[in-house]
Design a protein around this motif. Structure first.
Motif, PDB file in Angstrom:
ATOM      1  N   GLN A  57      30.516  39.553  29.075  1.00  0.00           N
ATOM      2  CA  GLN A  57      29.666  38.362  28.985  1.00  0.00           C
ATOM      3  C   GLN A  57      28.502  38.448  29.960  1.00  0.00           C
ATOM      4  O   GLN A  57      27.387  38.002  29.666  1.00  0.00           O
ATOM      5  N   ARG A  58      28.756  39.028  31.132  1.00  0.00           N
ATOM      6  CA  ARG A  58      27.688  39.201  32.110  1.00  0.00           C
ATOM      7  C   ARG A  58      26.600  40.132  31.556  1.00  0.00           C
ATOM      8  O   ARG A  58      25.408  39.878  31.723  1.00  0.00           O
ATOM      9  N   TRP A  59      27.033  41.202  30.900  1.00  0.00           N
ATOM     10  CA  TRP A  59      26.065  42.114  30.283  1.00  0.00           C
ATOM     11  C   TRP A  59      25.152  41.385  29.295  1.00  0.00           C
ATOM     12  O   TRP A  59      23.956  41.657  29.221  1.00  0.00           O
ATOM     13  N   LEU A  60      25.730  40.464  28.532  1.00  0.00           N
ATOM     14  CA  LEU A  60      25.028  39.884  27.390  1.00  0.00           C
ATOM     15  C   LEU A  60      24.421  38.516  27.661  1.00  0.00           C
ATOM     16  O   LEU A  60      23.859  37.899  26.757  1.00  0.00           O
ATOM     17  N   SER A  61      24.510  38.058  28.893  1.00  0.00           N
ATOM     18  CA  SER A  61      23.958  36.743  29.234  1.00  0.00           C
ATOM     19  C   SER A  61      22.448  36.712  28.969  1.00  0.00           C
ATOM     20  O   SER A  61      21.712  37.600  29.392  1.00  0.00           O
ATOM     21  N   HIS A  62      22.004  35.700  28.236  1.00  0.00           N
ATOM     22  CA  HIS A  62      20.582  35.483  27.939  1.00  0.00           C
ATOM     23  C   HIS A  62      19.960  36.672  27.204  1.00  0.00           C
ATOM     24  O   HIS A  62      18.817  37.041  27.473  1.00  0.00           O
ATOM     25  N   THR A  63      20.706  37.252  26.288  1.00  0.00           N
ATOM     26  CA  THR A  63      20.161  38.340  25.484  1.00  0.00           C
ATOM     27  C   THR A  63      20.074  37.925  24.021  1.00  0.00           C
ATOM     28  O   THR A  63      20.650  36.922  23.597  1.00  0.00           O
ATOM     29  N   THR A  64      19.351  38.734  23.263  1.00  0.00           N
ATOM     30  CA  THR A  64      19.172  38.526  21.831  1.00  0.00           C
ATOM     31  C   THR A  64      19.662  39.757  21.089  1.00  0.00           C
ATOM     32  O   THR A  64      19.362  40.889  21.484  1.00  0.00           O
ATOM     33  N   THR A  65      20.446  39.545  20.036  1.00  0.00           N
ATOM     34  CA  THR A  65      20.876  40.688  19.245  1.00  0.00           C
ATOM     35  C   THR A  65      19.676  41.312  18.538  1.00  0.00           C
ATOM     36  O   THR A  65      18.727  40.627  18.139  1.00  0.00           O
ATOM     37  N   ARG A  66      19.736  42.638  18.380  1.00  0.00           N
ATOM     38  CA  ARG A  66      18.735  43.361  17.602  1.00  0.00           C
ATOM     39  C   ARG A  66      19.352  44.066  16.407  1.00  0.00           C
ATOM     40  O   ARG A  66      18.815  44.018  15.306  1.00  0.00           O
TER      41      ARG A  66
END
Length: 416
Positions: free
Chosen positions: A329-338
């Motif tokens: 979850q830390r890795w993906l915080s505030h990210t957008t899938t591509r």
């Protein structure tokens, strides 16, 4: 992209020794990751909250069944649910309450559920009793409970032994009662189990034919491996088949994965490393499944007794599997899938899966893992760091070889 694959022919079925084909279609789409996707089912009545990062809670096996909340026709006991809802609110976690377990007084001749509270698996003899209960509960927790799952395991006779027609009617009535007092609440249709089987898929189609999904905001499904030792990626094909079945029925609701079967939770615990691998990949498969309308997934469970994969029991520390889920979850915080893809379709070995994400500062994050064995892949030209799920990392350069295993890894690419 050059690669050398090891064990790339697909996993062996751990129970029969037969080869098991697993594949996942590739897709591209930009969508902000909703942290609520990372849910857990809280199966504790203590009011304690997870000591590691999660995005949402679902209350079941927490002494919050209907029979516990309304032990007598005119008597309500909100003490445990008040405690749980307050704990979730204080932790900033949206909560879903699951309905199930008709009180014995409301269906005295109905078969008992597996629980020790005298609850029944049948609907109440008088559905107006159901109306009053749902209305009273929704009014009390207006704005504090985000969602209501209308019934647990709607096609398992141990939990629901009424007709599908009655379950649709209970769903219609519950939705009407909830929306009347809390229009913003999310209504989740009863969860369907056994989607691996003809009976499970038949129930899904029948509920759709009866227009049950017209009364819900979300479809509840139980998506999981057939057995705990099967790779989580086996859920992708199951999800795709379920999505297609709903599409064929002319309904397109968002999907929530809300649980597992009784048989699954009774299996032997996985060893620690496999628990880490499977817990993190459970959520990666959910992200992969967002292309099939999967919007949220709840890991079963948090807080209860040890299970095939245990994240934390009440009073104990988070397991390494839980800490790995937190790191993901830390890795993906505030990210957008591509994009997400697998194998030869994206120029990788057949056993390698990959999802790409974009950060707000324009970096590219790539997560790779295998469903079985290992494979050697190559870092992209702008790679700068390789992060491991235990929180460690090492520098990386474009073109470096990366050994991909069943434990997910993150490749960080510098700004472009």
């Amino acid at each position: 992209m050059a690669f050398l694959a090891a064990g790339a022919s697909g996993p062996q079925n751990l129970h029969t020794g037969a080869a098991q084909h697993i594949d996942g279609p590739s897709w591209q789409r930009e969508q902000l990751i909703d942290p609520r996707l990372f849910g857990v089912t809280a199966s504790s009545s203590s009011g304690s909250m997870p000591a590691f990062r999660v995005g949402s809670l679902r209350f079941w096996d927490s002494r919050t069944r209907w029979a516990s909340l309304q032990p007598q026709p005119d008597v309500y006991d909100w003490s445990i649910l008040d405690r749980l809802v307050s704990g979730a609110h204080n932790a900033g976690l949206p909560a879903t309450l699951v309905f199930g377990g008709t009180p014995g007084w409301a269906a005295p001749n109905g078969p008992k559920t597996p629980y020790d509270d005298g609850s029944r698996s049948t609907p109440p003899d008088d559905l107006t009793v159901w109306d009053r209960f749902v209305s009273t509960l929704a009014a009390r927790y207006r704005g504090r409970i985000e969602a209501y799952e209308v019934w647990v395991h709607g096609n398992d006779p141990r939990y629901y032994s009424g007709s599908t027609e009655t379950l649709v009617e209970m769903t219609r009535r519950a939705s009407r009662a909830i929306k009347a007092v809390d229009p913003n609440a999310v209504v989740v249709c009863p969860s369907i189990v056994g989607l691996w089987t003809d009976d499970g898929r038949r129930m899904l189609r029948r509920f759709a034919e009866l227009r049950g999904y017209d009364h819900c905001d979300v479809a509840g499904l139980n998506l999981h491996q057939r057995q705990a030792l099967d790779p989580p990626e086996t859920m992708v094909d199951l999800l795709r088949r379920t999505y297609d079945a709903l599409h064929d029925a002319g309904v397109h609701p968002p999907l929530w994965n809300t649980g597992v079967t009784y048989e699954y939770v009774r299996e032997e615990p996985l060893d620690e490393q496999r628990a880490i691998n499977y817990a993190t990949r459970f959520y990666l498969v959910a992200l992969y499944g967002s292309n099939f309308s999967l919007a949220r997934t709840y890991f079963y469970n948090w807080g209860g007794r040890p299970l095939p994969i245990t994240l934390q029991v009440v009073g104990g520390p988070p397991t390494r599997a839980a800490l790995a889920v937190e790191e993901l979850q830390r890795w993906l915080s505030h990210t957008t899938t591509r994009s997400c893809g697998q194998g030869l379709a994206i120029n990788l070995p057949s056993n390698v899966w990959q999802c790409e994400f974009a950060t707000t500062d324009r970096r590219l994050l790539v997560i790779r893992w295998t469903h079985h064995g290992s494979a050697t892949t190559t870092a992209g030209p702008h790679a700068e760091e390789l992060r491991h799920i235990d929180g460690t990392s090492r520098p990386l350069r474009g073109g470096d070889s990366i050994l991909v295993s069943e434990t997910p890894q993150l490749i960080v690419h510098r700004q472009r």
